[in-house]
Design a protein around this motif. Sequence first.
Motif, mmCIF file in Angstrom:
data_model
loop_
_atom_site.group_PDB
_atom_site.id
_atom_site.type_symbol
_atom_site.label_atom_id
_atom_site.label_comp_id
_atom_site.label_asym_id
_atom_site.label_seq_id
_atom_site.Cartn_x
_atom_site.Cartn_y
_atom_site.Cartn_z
ATOM 1 N N GLY A 27 33.632 48.472 45.493
ATOM 2 C CA GLY A 27 32.250 48.547 45.028
ATOM 3 C C GLY A 27 31.649 47.187 44.730
ATOM 4 N N ARG A 28 32.192 46.171 45.350
ATOM 5 C CA ARG A 28 31.679 44.803 45.159
ATOM 6 C C ARG A 28 32.195 43.910 46.265
ATOM 7 N NH1 ARG A 28 34.958 41.296 41.276
ATOM 8 N NH2 ARG A 28 37.064 42.115 41.349
ATOM 9 N N GLU A 29 31.537 42.782 46.447
ATOM 10 C CA GLU A 29 32.002 41.829 47.448
ATOM 11 C C GLU A 29 33.248 41.113 46.937
ATOM 12 O OE1 GLU A 29 28.672 38.562 45.993
ATOM 13 O OE2 GLU A 29 28.573 39.392 48.010
ATOM 14 N N LEU A 30 34.045 40.598 47.853
ATOM 15 C CA LEU A 30 35.262 39.897 47.441
ATOM 16 C C LEU A 30 34.942 38.490 46.951
ATOM 17 C CD1 LEU A 30 37.860 40.986 50.154
ATOM 18 C CD2 LEU A 30 37.390 41.982 47.909
ATOM 19 N N VAL A 31 34.046 37.814 47.642
ATOM 20 C CA VAL A 31 33.689 36.440 47.276
ATOM 21 C C VAL A 31 32.176 36.364 47.136
ATOM 22 C CG1 VAL A 31 33.753 34.018 47.982
ATOM 23 C CG2 VAL A 31 35.677 35.518 48.533
ATOM 24 N N GLY A 32 31.727 35.794 46.043
ATOM 25 C CA GLY A 32 30.286 35.660 45.820
ATOM 26 C C GLY A 32 29.912 36.022 44.399
ATOM 27 N N ASP A 33 28.652 36.295 44.196
ATOM 28 C CA ASP A 33 28.126 36.561 42.851
ATOM 29 C C ASP A 33 28.844 37.698 42.139
ATOM 30 O OD1 ASP A 33 26.336 34.503 43.172
ATOM 31 O OD2 ASP A 33 24.685 35.819 43.800
ATOM 32 N N ALA A 34 29.147 38.771 42.866
ATOM 33 C CA ALA A 34 29.788 39.931 42.245
ATOM 34 C C ALA A 34 31.306 39.934 42.444
ATOM 35 C CB ALA A 34 29.201 41.215 42.815
ATOM 36 N N GLY A 35 31.818 38.898 43.083
ATOM 37 C CA GLY A 35 33.252 38.841 43.374
ATOM 38 C C GLY A 35 33.903 37.617 42.766
ATOM 39 N N TRP A 36 34.959 37.170 43.399
ATOM 40 C CA TRP A 36 35.648 35.972 42.953
ATOM 41 C C TRP A 36 34.880 34.746 43.422
ATOM 42 C CZ3 TRP A 36 38.054 40.493 44.265
ATOM 43 C CH2 TRP A 36 38.896 41.050 43.301
ATOM 44 N N PRO A 37 35.031 33.614 42.726
ATOM 45 C CA PRO A 37 34.216 32.440 43.051
ATOM 46 C C PRO A 37 34.505 31.828 44.426
ATOM 47 C CG PRO A 37 35.761 31.945 41.268
ATOM 48 C CD PRO A 37 35.863 33.397 41.545
ATOM 49 N N SER A 38 35.720 32.015 44.947
ATOM 50 C CA SER A 38 36.065 31.488 46.267
ATOM 51 C C SER A 38 37.191 32.324 46.859
ATOM 52 C CB SER A 38 36.491 30.018 46.174
ATOM 53 O OG SER A 38 37.645 29.894 45.372
ATOM 54 N N ALA A 39 37.381 32.199 48.165
ATOM 55 C CA ALA A 39 38.388 33.005 48.864
ATOM 56 C C ALA A 39 39.792 32.770 48.324
ATOM 57 C CB ALA A 39 38.334 32.714 50.358
ATOM 58 N N ASP A 40 40.081 31.545 47.897
ATOM 59 C CA ASP A 40 41.430 31.256 47.391
ATOM 60 C C ASP A 40 41.678 31.829 45.994
ATOM 61 O OD1 ASP A 40 39.642 29.331 46.359
ATOM 62 O OD2 ASP A 40 41.272 27.924 46.007
ATOM 63 N N LYS A 41 40.642 32.351 45.344
ATOM 64 C CA LYS A 41 40.778 32.966 44.017
ATOM 65 C C LYS A 41 40.970 34.489 44.089
ATOM 66 C CE LYS A 41 40.086 29.131 41.783
ATOM 67 N NZ LYS A 41 41.215 28.423 41.223
ATOM 68 N N VAL A 42 40.801 35.072 45.281
ATOM 69 C CA VAL A 42 40.991 36.517 45.442
ATOM 70 C C VAL A 42 42.475 36.807 45.229
ATOM 71 C CG1 VAL A 42 40.810 38.469 47.038
ATOM 72 C CG2 VAL A 42 39.049 36.673 47.050
ATOM 73 N N PRO A 43 42.807 37.762 44.353
ATOM 74 C CA PRO A 43 44.217 38.062 44.083
ATOM 75 C C PRO A 43 44.984 38.432 45.351
ATOM 76 C CG PRO A 43 42.808 39.164 42.494
ATOM 77 C CD PRO A 43 41.902 38.582 43.538
ATOM 78 N N ALA A 44 46.230 38.023 45.404
ATOM 79 C CA ALA A 44 47.069 38.254 46.580
ATOM 80 C C ALA A 44 47.145 39.736 46.948
ATOM 81 C CB ALA A 44 48.463 37.688 46.343
ATOM 82 N N ILE A 45 47.178 40.618 45.965
ATOM 83 C CA ILE A 45 47.268 42.045 46.261
ATOM 84 C C ILE A 45 46.001 42.545 46.941
ATOM 85 C CG2 ILE A 45 46.473 42.839 43.992
ATOM 86 C CD1 ILE A 45 49.266 44.487 46.037
ATOM 87 N N VAL A 46 44.856 41.966 46.616
ATOM 88 C CA VAL A 46 43.604 42.357 47.266
ATOM 89 C C VAL A 46 43.593 41.835 48.707
ATOM 90 C CG1 VAL A 46 41.078 42.152 47.214
ATOM 91 C CG2 VAL A 46 42.355 42.482 45.084
ATOM 92 N N VAL A 47 44.066 40.619 48.914
ATOM 93 C CA VAL A 47 44.182 40.071 50.272
ATOM 94 C C VAL A 47 45.138 40.934 51.088
ATOM 95 C CG1 VAL A 47 44.884 38.080 51.665
ATOM 96 C CG2 VAL A 47 43.617 37.726 49.535
ATOM 97 N N HIS A 48 46.227 41.363 50.466
ATOM 98 C CA HIS A 48 47.177 42.220 51.168
ATOM 99 C C HIS A 48 46.525 43.556 51.537
ATOM 100 C CE1 HIS A 48 51.042 43.482 52.612
ATOM 101 N NE2 HIS A 48 50.929 44.614 51.913
ATOM 102 N N ALA A 49 45.702 44.095 50.663
ATOM 103 C CA ALA A 49 44.978 45.330 50.973
ATOM 104 C C ALA A 49 44.058 45.131 52.178
ATOM 105 C CB ALA A 49 44.193 45.809 49.756
ATOM 106 N N VAL A 50 43.444 43.958 52.288
ATOM 107 C CA VAL A 50 42.628 43.641 53.461
ATOM 108 C C VAL A 50 43.514 43.656 54.710
ATOM 109 C CG1 VAL A 50 41.253 41.859 54.621
ATOM 110 C CG2 VAL A 50 40.887 42.331 52.186
ATOM 111 N N LYS A 51 44.705 43.084 54.604
ATOM 112 C CA LYS A 51 45.636 43.083 55.744
ATOM 113 C C LYS A 51 46.050 44.501 56.121
ATOM 114 C CE LYS A 51 47.583 38.539 54.763
ATOM 115 N NZ LYS A 51 48.806 37.814 54.325
ATOM 116 N N LEU A 52 46.268 45.348 55.119
ATOM 117 C CA LEU A 52 46.619 46.739 55.403
ATOM 118 C C LEU A 52 45.469 47.464 56.092
ATOM 119 C CD1 LEU A 52 48.544 47.725 52.159
ATOM 120 C CD2 LEU A 52 49.492 47.167 54.405
#
Length: 104
Positions: A47-72
């Motif tokens: 229910g929100r963007e991963l990176v940006g105003d409603a998300g994490w400040p940068s791609a490298d700050k996105v939690p590893a488990i969320v990145v893994h969910a993207v891979k899944l």
Amino acid sequence: MVDVAAIDGGVLTIAAARDFLKLGASADAQVSPLIPAAIGRIESYLGRELVGDAGWPSADKVPAIVVHAVKLALSDFYINREAPELTDAQLMPMIGRYMATSIA
């Protein structure tokens, strides 16, 4: 045409996607359009963007488990092209705590 530079500056690079799917560079044309779709699938679930105003400040700050969910999600889109199978119920225990909360 997919903007490769935009993808490679995001949460999941084409090289990382290719590595996760165990594919060679010849599959880039098939994989690169699926990366934004996979990111969109996880953003939609959260229910929100991963990176940006409603998300994490940068791609490298996105939690590893969320990145893994993207891979899944990417894997699901690649393998199950006609009928993706990754469900919200499967995502809940992995990344449910990162869902946007709203007060109605």
